[in-house]
Design a protein around this motif. Sequence first.
Motif, PDB file in Angstrom:
ATOM      1  N   LYS A 136       1.963  -0.983  -5.274  1.00  0.00           N
ATOM      2  CA  LYS A 136       1.460  -2.069  -4.414  1.00  0.00           C
ATOM      3  C   LYS A 136       1.536  -3.411  -5.134  1.00  0.00           C
ATOM      4  CE  LYS A 136      -2.717  -3.366  -1.823  1.00  0.00           C
ATOM      5  NZ  LYS A 136      -3.204  -4.481  -2.621  1.00  0.00           N
ATOM      6  N   GLN A 137       1.123  -3.437  -6.393  1.00  0.00           N
ATOM      7  CA  GLN A 137       1.173  -4.697  -7.149  1.00  0.00           C
ATOM      8  C   GLN A 137       2.615  -5.169  -7.318  1.00  0.00           C
ATOM      9  OE1 GLN A 137       0.564  -4.689 -11.355  1.00  0.00           O
ATOM     10  NE2 GLN A 137      -0.491  -6.649 -11.350  1.00  0.00           N
ATOM     11  N   THR A 139       5.212  -4.459  -5.469  1.00  0.00           N
ATOM     12  CA  THR A 139       5.786  -4.844  -4.173  1.00  0.00           C
ATOM     13  C   THR A 139       5.258  -6.199  -3.720  1.00  0.00           C
ATOM     14  OG1 THR A 139       5.940  -2.501  -3.566  1.00  0.00           O
ATOM     15  CG2 THR A 139       6.113  -4.106  -1.785  1.00  0.00           C
ATOM     16  N   GLU A 140       3.958  -6.427  -3.860  1.00  0.00           N
ATOM     17  CA  GLU A 140       3.387  -7.714  -3.453  1.00  0.00           C
ATOM     18  C   GLU A 140       3.967  -8.858  -4.265  1.00  0.00           C
ATOM     19  OE1 GLU A 140      -1.034  -6.338  -1.816  1.00  0.00           O
ATOM     20  OE2 GLU A 140      -0.781  -6.936  -3.921  1.00  0.00           O
ATOM     21  N   SER A 141       4.168  -8.619  -5.564  1.00  0.00           N
ATOM     22  CA  SER A 141       4.775  -9.636  -6.422  1.00  0.00           C
ATOM     23  C   SER A 141       6.212  -9.919  -5.991  1.00  0.00           C
ATOM     24  CB  SER A 141       4.732  -9.165  -7.879  1.00  0.00           C
ATOM     25  OG  SER A 141       5.392 -10.064  -8.718  1.00  0.00           O
ATOM     26  N   ILE A 143       7.530  -9.337  -2.969  1.00  0.00           N
ATOM     27  CA  ILE A 143       7.520  -9.977  -1.647  1.00  0.00           C
ATOM     28  C   ILE A 143       7.250 -11.477  -1.780  1.00  0.00           C
ATOM     29  CG2 ILE A 143       6.163 -10.199   0.485  1.00  0.00           C
ATOM     30  CD1 ILE A 143       5.868  -7.175   0.505  1.00  0.00           C
ATOM     31  N   SER A 144       6.283 -11.815  -2.629  1.00  0.00           N
ATOM     32  CA  SER A 144       5.922 -13.218  -2.829  1.00  0.00           C
ATOM     33  C   SER A 144       7.114 -14.034  -3.323  1.00  0.00           C
ATOM     34  CB  SER A 144       4.770 -13.308  -3.826  1.00  0.00           C
ATOM     35  OG  SER A 144       4.437 -14.644  -4.086  1.00  0.00           O
ATOM     36  N   GLU A 294      -4.613  -0.356   3.316  1.00  0.00           N
ATOM     37  CA  GLU A 294      -3.889  -1.393   2.559  1.00  0.00           C
ATOM     38  C   GLU A 294      -2.382  -1.180   2.646  1.00  0.00           C
ATOM     39  OE1 GLU A 294      -7.283  -2.342  -0.865  1.00  0.00           O
ATOM     40  OE2 GLU A 294      -5.302  -1.620  -1.449  1.00  0.00           O
ATOM     41  N   TYR A 295      -1.962   0.075   2.588  1.00  0.00           N
ATOM     42  CA  TYR A 295      -0.526   0.375   2.613  1.00  0.00           C
ATOM     43  C   TYR A 295       0.096   0.143   3.986  1.00  0.00           C
ATOM     44  CZ  TYR A 295       1.285   1.785  -1.871  1.00  0.00           C
ATOM     45  OH  TYR A 295       1.773   1.756  -3.146  1.00  0.00           O
ATOM     46  N   LEU A 298       0.823  -3.441   3.913  1.00  0.00           N
ATOM     47  CA  LEU A 298       1.937  -3.680   2.990  1.00  0.00           C
ATOM     48  C   LEU A 298       3.262  -3.288   3.630  1.00  0.00           C
ATOM     49  CD1 LEU A 298       2.677  -4.556   0.078  1.00  0.00           C
ATOM     50  CD2 LEU A 298       2.441  -2.158  -0.600  1.00  0.00           C
ATOM     51  N   SER A 301       4.372  -5.934   6.034  1.00  0.00           N
ATOM     52  CA  SER A 301       4.921  -7.097   5.306  1.00  0.00           C
ATOM     53  C   SER A 301       6.350  -6.829   4.853  1.00  0.00           C
ATOM     54  CB  SER A 301       4.044  -7.411   4.090  1.00  0.00           C
ATOM     55  OG  SER A 301       2.738  -7.745   4.480  1.00  0.00           O
ATOM     56  N   CYS A 302       6.599  -5.614   4.395  1.00  0.00           N
ATOM     57  CA  CYS A 302       7.948  -5.244   3.956  1.00  0.00           C
ATOM     58  C   CYS A 302       8.927  -5.231   5.125  1.00  0.00           C
ATOM     59  CB  CYS A 302       7.938  -3.876   3.282  1.00  0.00           C
ATOM     60  SG  CYS A 302       7.192  -3.867   1.652  1.00  0.00           S
TER      61      CYS A 302
END
Length: 398
Positions: A136-137, A139-141, A143-144, A294-295, A298, A301-302
């Motif tokens: 998750k961390q 992927t979020e990084s 995506i950003s 949360e997933y 996520l 977002s993906c």
Amino acid sequence: QSTWDHLNELEEIFGSKENLFDTSATKSQGENSVSQKVSNKTLLDSKRVLQVQVPFTKLQSTSISNIIDAITSYDTSFLTPDKAYILSQGYATQSEEKLYLDFTGNLQEYSFADQLLYHLVRTPNAKLIFDSICIKQDTESCISKLCTIIQTAIEFCYALQSSPSLHYLIAHVLKVGNLMNRATGKKSIHAFELEILTKLVEIKSPVIKNFTLLHYIVQHVDEDSLNEKSLKNFRLQVPQLALLQNEDIESIPSLVKQQLQRVEQNLNCINFALSKFSSDEERLNSGINKLKIEYDELFKSCQLLNEQSNMLTEGCDSIRMFFSFQQPINNFVEMLNKFFTQVDKARDDIAKKKELESKKNRKIKPREKKSKIQENRNDENNDDIDNIEQNKNKTTND
């Protein structure tokens, strides 16, 4: 004798000679070291001890029961990405997992790492939770970062197609090229490869020193064109150019798809873990259900980022078609950056040349003014001479 003198002195300060060499203190230390070794007993092999025990020392300030409670309840205030990474990397291998599950000895005689691993392998979905937090961390990084690049690249593709200054420049280069070809008897052309833009500096004037075809084109395009068509406005019309020169634009869609697949696979594992709960109440109150919520976000977002990356692919394809450019878009970005760096230099050269000519003209003007004053004085003197002659003639007649 001198040695004994020193010993006598030591005896007075620290006690008798016998006490100096008493081994009881050493024996006491030895007993302590043995008991420390007992508390450091481990079920791990020597290589794994280094991989597990050292990172796990960062968790020793928290009791094992609190760590397990944080995992089962998915307490993110404790389960930070850094701690999840430590637990994921140090988690038992398949052979170690069997070893800890079969263990029946006194656990208190073993190290903190052994005690923690013993409880971790008995905690449902512990490894899934650790890995999920780490993924998750990452992927979020990703995506950003990618979201900004994708948006910038899409804007770049459409800005290029609507840039009046670039289109006017290409038309002007085509016109100049055909005029030069006419002198050699060659036929006119209707298009040219964009790489030619970076080669304009190689065509030098035999008459004017340090003056190239690029200088000529920049001078005429900047002066003769409308404001929006001036090359000075290109960077305003396509501001994304500088931001993309170090990015591998066309590899981005594949990176996004990899992240999407990774999240989707992990989400499937989470859903499978939830399906094992015997009741809906247990499932809803479980830490793994919080992770699923949360997933789900996520994953959305993906998916959104994947749609944007598809738009980027379409934008890159439209650029190739619009400019008949078959190479990777990164080559196109690199070529434009190189060309407009040359344009900036050519414009500076032209400005410096105009400034020198202006200074030269300012030096010439005072000389011209002085010569005109002298001419006026000469004219006045000539007028005076004529008047004197006329007066003489008049006197003679009288």
